[in-house]
Design a protein around this motif. Structure first.
Motif, PDB file in Angstrom:
ATOM      1  N   GLY A  43      13.947  30.003  15.126  1.00 41.07           N
ATOM      2  CA  GLY A  43      13.939  28.931  16.188  1.00 41.07           C
ATOM      3  C   GLY A  43      13.423  29.460  17.518  1.00 41.07           C
TER       4      GLY A  43
ATOM      5  N   SER B 269      26.255  26.950   7.743  1.00 43.47           N
ATOM      6  CA  SER B 269      25.601  25.673   7.220  1.00 43.47           C
ATOM      7  C   SER B 269      24.304  25.711   8.079  1.00 43.47           C
ATOM      8  N   ARG B 270      24.242  26.274   9.274  1.00 49.40           N
ATOM      9  CA  ARG B 270      23.244  25.950  10.222  1.00 49.40           C
ATOM     10  C   ARG B 270      21.777  26.676   9.751  1.00 49.40           C
TER      11      ARG B 270
ATOM     12  N   ARG C  52      30.513  23.474  -2.117  1.00 47.77           N
ATOM     13  CA  ARG C  52      31.439  22.667  -1.319  1.00 47.77           C
ATOM     14  C   ARG C  52      32.948  23.101  -1.327  1.00 47.77           C
TER      15      ARG C  52
ATOM     16  N   SER D 191      33.524  25.788   1.083  1.00 46.03           N
ATOM     17  CA  SER D 191      33.226  25.250   2.379  1.00 46.03           C
ATOM     18  C   SER D 191      34.623  24.502   2.890  1.00 46.03           C
TER      19      SER D 191
ATOM     20  N   ASP E 274      20.311  17.327   1.100  1.00 42.07           N
ATOM     21  CA  ASP E 274      20.874  18.570   1.799  1.00 42.07           C
ATOM     22  C   ASP E 274      19.811  19.077   2.717  1.00 42.07           C
ATOM     23  N   ASN E 275      18.535  19.022   1.976  1.00 41.53           N
ATOM     24  CA  ASN E 275      17.349  19.399   2.545  1.00 41.53           C
ATOM     25  C   ASN E 275      16.531  18.616   3.199  1.00 41.53           C
TER      26      ASN E 275
ATOM     27  N   ARG F 162      18.703  17.963  10.862  1.00 45.08           N
ATOM     28  CA  ARG F 162      18.302  19.386  11.289  1.00 45.08           C
ATOM     29  C   ARG F 162      17.966  19.367  12.802  1.00 45.08           C
ATOM     30  N   ASP F 163      18.167  20.168  13.698  1.00 47.38           N
ATOM     31  CA  ASP F 163      17.624  20.180  14.972  1.00 47.38           C
ATOM     32  C   ASP F 163      16.168  20.169  15.085  1.00 47.38           C
TER      33      ASP F 163
ATOM     34  N   GLY G  42      14.358  20.985  17.530  1.00 43.68           N
ATOM     35  CA  GLY G  42      13.865  22.009  18.360  1.00 43.68           C
ATOM     36  C   GLY G  42      13.969  23.437  17.478  1.00 43.68           C
ATOM     37  N   ASN G  43      14.940  23.650  17.038  1.00 47.42           N
ATOM     38  CA  ASN G  43      15.204  25.245  16.358  1.00 47.42           C
ATOM     39  C   ASN G  43      15.063  25.094  14.894  1.00 47.42           C
TER      40      ASN G  43
ATOM     41  N   GLN H  89      17.645  24.316  13.089  1.00 49.62           N
ATOM     42  CA  GLN H  89      18.952  24.453  12.398  1.00 49.62           C
ATOM     43  C   GLN H  89      19.604  23.504  11.890  1.00 49.62           C
ATOM     44  N   ARG H  90      20.430  23.356  10.724  1.00 53.65           N
ATOM     45  CA  ARG H  90      21.016  22.326  10.172  1.00 53.65           C
ATOM     46  C   ARG H  90      22.000  21.865  11.128  1.00 53.65           C
ATOM     47  N   LEU H  91      22.160  20.714  11.150  1.00 60.57           N
ATOM     48  CA  LEU H  91      23.175  20.112  12.231  1.00 60.57           C
ATOM     49  C   LEU H  91      24.448  19.639  11.261  1.00 60.57           C
ATOM     50  N   ILE H  92      24.414  19.374   9.973  1.00 61.95           N
ATOM     51  CA  ILE H  92      25.542  19.065   9.197  1.00 61.95           C
ATOM     52  C   ILE H  92      26.115  20.192   8.399  1.00 61.95           C
ATOM     53  N   THR H  93      27.378  19.801   7.706  1.00 63.50           N
ATOM     54  CA  THR H  93      27.998  20.871   6.966  1.00 63.50           C
ATOM     55  C   THR H  93      28.213  20.209   5.771  1.00 63.50           C
ATOM     56  N   MET H  94      28.743  20.834   4.627  1.00 59.44           N
ATOM     57  CA  MET H  94      28.776  20.449   3.338  1.00 59.44           C
ATOM     58  C   MET H  94      29.887  19.078   3.291  1.00 59.44           C
ATOM     59  N   ALA H  95      30.819  19.061   4.473  1.00 57.23           N
ATOM     60  CA  ALA H  95      31.534  18.073   4.510  1.00 57.23           C
ATOM     61  C   ALA H  95      30.779  16.712   5.028  1.00 57.23           C
TER      62      ALA H  95
ATOM     63  N   LEU I 114      28.149  15.766   3.463  1.00 55.33           N
ATOM     64  CA  LEU I 114      27.547  15.352   2.308  1.00 55.33           C
ATOM     65  C   LEU I 114      28.336  14.897   1.473  1.00 55.33           C
ATOM     66  N   PRO I 115      28.272  13.511   1.079  1.00 52.51           N
ATOM     67  CA  PRO I 115      29.192  12.997  -0.125  1.00 52.51           C
ATOM     68  C   PRO I 115      28.784  13.450  -1.096  1.00 52.51           C
TER      69      PRO I 115
END
Lengths: 379, 379
Positions: free
Chosen positions: A259, A287-288, A309, A312, B31-32, B39-40, B42-43, B45-51, B53-54
């Motif tokens: 980052g 997760s980040r 999952r 999590s 997921d990727n 993902r942000d 700028g840096n 980093q992933r903005l989402i969590t497993m929750a 992702l269906p």
């Protein structure tokens, strides 16, 4: 009355007490002799190497008097004394469990029930009293976290906490870092976003094994902290999906952080790490910063994701979490190899300003063990 | 011409290139995804969590244009682009070896033949040139050690080395420690005794993963330094005694240091530590601080000791060692999770004065990876 006997070939000794029978090998006994020629009397370090120990070491004589075992070894005729209590404490002729997913010694798993008795110390007591300090450190060894109250509300007060047991681990984030909203954040921690429970810096190897977060302002709406026992979560996963637990232990995940300029941190470690004997050693969950999973075979990827999952979901379950909103002058410390921390999003008119730093468990556990030895000696 | 096809249920994608066929799961691809909502920007980093992702994520559309794959997912209709080169580089549909005792990526095992070309950098160049710095750091990643010459001969010059890539790890020995003969030594390092090749502080968890030793005076007789590749030694043990190699991986040894007041450091780790996929991860070997072995079952103790002895003999074999006598203004750095260091005893009229400190590999490997990215971008 304890008794000792030697095997005919002199390679084994059997110690028979009222309650148990323990066997020792001649070589093990010789290697662990405590005498001025084997170990330095001052600092306790061993003075010999394996090359000094004959492979054909045997026992030629053994006698037991008043709780002291006197042994003579062949072929070199070396003799040494052993305290019986020490021998029993260090015996290895015992069951050695190896099933996967056991808690380490001196730890207890916990869930939200711990909200009723959050492990806490008050800084003035902990700083002044050895017994209060030992009690607070023991909380961290047992539960993997503890709160600290009554700190002076001043920038840098988190170093006072680290000074109680060890040393700051400096990183690219600095000796400490400011956790507050920034305009161009290099890390999502420096925003008002809620953060799912996570361990810090899993992309770093070695990972910082302790983290301190100290509160200087917290008048914004929200911004509560939550902590979750990663070991308890791993054990719950094992209960509902043992194969999934095994997958998260067996395959390495990858973590990454790039980052800011000049930084490209990467690691390859499992989400649930076991010692070779199956003891839980570390949890990494973030997760980040999790990178694409590339070390899981194609045929296991769906089952791996299903387990990831489930883990999590367990981590997100409020039944697993302890929650508190830090006041200025309050802080908490987590064992970052075990306990995840989270925060609720914050907003509104007020400010939220925490300072964070990393440190390591070696110093903490060493300080605690030394305090405990001192207490035992005084008792 | 690369081609992509989707499975009938939309859960898999197959990428067919001229040379290979790679399968990916819909969930892994989702997921990727690299887009501003996942993902942000700028840096990174992933903005989402497993929750977010269906579980029933599927692929509904796929098209390939000019090396870019465009995918649309169900049930949420999210779409994202993937660079083909990135996909191939991160593919997991490939053999995943798991045999025990493999070298990590980007490392080479070595023996005394390396005496002919000891990896070395000159401080002025390494400090001023990115490419010289990358080359010197690459030596350390590959061989686990490197020498540094042309340092200013002044106390504290070892920090100049650490500043090139990272941060000092402070411990109970200080930010740095003086390695010279003391009257009442708290550690045998502070005597004129020879020291068998060892890794430092195996009683510390996490262990310091780098050590720097810098020479200020070396006019005594003796006092040469030796370094030994712990991974090469472990692999040689595996060759001559595979069962013994397994024993040293399988059972934890214990290490201890309590040489000064307030300090009681203890660890439980195997002498040879493997990642879950069998890659060599760390070697711990120190005859001075190994504690009684209590985690090895009685029936395996003799075989364990035999393997420990063999490993010790391999480590002592001069065919395995690189030797040098440091001049004032010279230093060396070791990857303390892999490379053992030793010194010959010293005596006589002159003086020997080294300074040592610890640091960690995360910063070193991060700095090297960032320099390499920069070189690639410039190329």
């Amino acid at each position: 009355m304890p008794q000792v006997t030697l095997s005919a070939d002199g390679r084994q000794l059997t110690l028979q007490t009222d309650s148990t029978s323990l066997r020792f090998h001649a070589l093990w006994l010789r290697d662990n002799a405590i005498d001025g020629a084997t170990r330095d009397p001052g600092n306790g370090q061993r003075l010999i190497t394996m090359a000094d120990l004959p492979a054909e070491t045997t026992l030629t004589q053994a006698s037991l008097t008043d709780g002291t075992l006197m042994l003579t070894f062949g072929p070199d005729g070396h003799s040494a004394r052993y305290d019986l209590g020490w021998l029993v404490a260090n015996a290895y002729d015992k069951p050695q469990p190896r099933d996967a997913g056991r808690l380490p010694a001196q730890t207890s798993a916990w869930t939200s029930a711990l909200n009723a008795t959050v492990p806490t110390g008050a800084y003035p007591e902990v700083a002044q009293s050895d017994s209060a300090r030992a009690a607070w450190l023991e909380h961290i060894r047992r539960y993997g976290f503890a709160k600290m109250t009554n700190l002076p509300v001043q920038s840098g007060n988190l170093f006072k906490i680290v000074d109680l047991f060890g040393y700051v681990r400096e990183t690219n984030y600095g000796r400490h870092f400011e956790v507050r909203t920034e305009v161009n954040p290099t890390n999502l921690a420096y925003t008002g976003l809620g953060l799912q429970a996570h361990t810090d810096n899993p992309y770093r190897d070695p990972v910082p094994s302790l983290q301190v977060l100290s509160c200087l302002e917290n008048s914004a709406e929200g911004g509560e902290n939550m902590v979750v026992d990663g070991f308890a979560c791993a054990l719950r996963l094992k209960e509902i999906n043992p194969e999934g637990f095994d997958l998260l232990c067996k395959y390495t995940a990858r973590f990454e952080y790039a980052g800011s300029a000049g930084v490209k941190l990467q690691s390859r470690r499992p989400m649930i790490e076991l010692a070779p004997d199956g003891t839980l050693q570390a949890v990494r969950f973030n997760s980040r910063s999790i990178a694409p999973l590339t070390d899981v075979p194609f045929d296991e990827m769906e089952a791996y994701y299903a387990a990831y999952r489930q883990l999590s979901e367990i981590i997100d379950d409020t039944d697993m979490e302890v929650t508190f909103k830090l006041e200025p002058g309050e802080a908490f410390i987590v064992d970052n190899t075990r306990v995840l921390h989270a925060r609720k999003g914050y907003s509104g008119a007020g400010n939220r300003w925490l300072q964070g730093c990393y440190a390591d468990k070696d110093g903490l556990l060493s300080t605690l063990a030394a305090l405990e030895s001192q207490q035992e000696a005084a008792a």
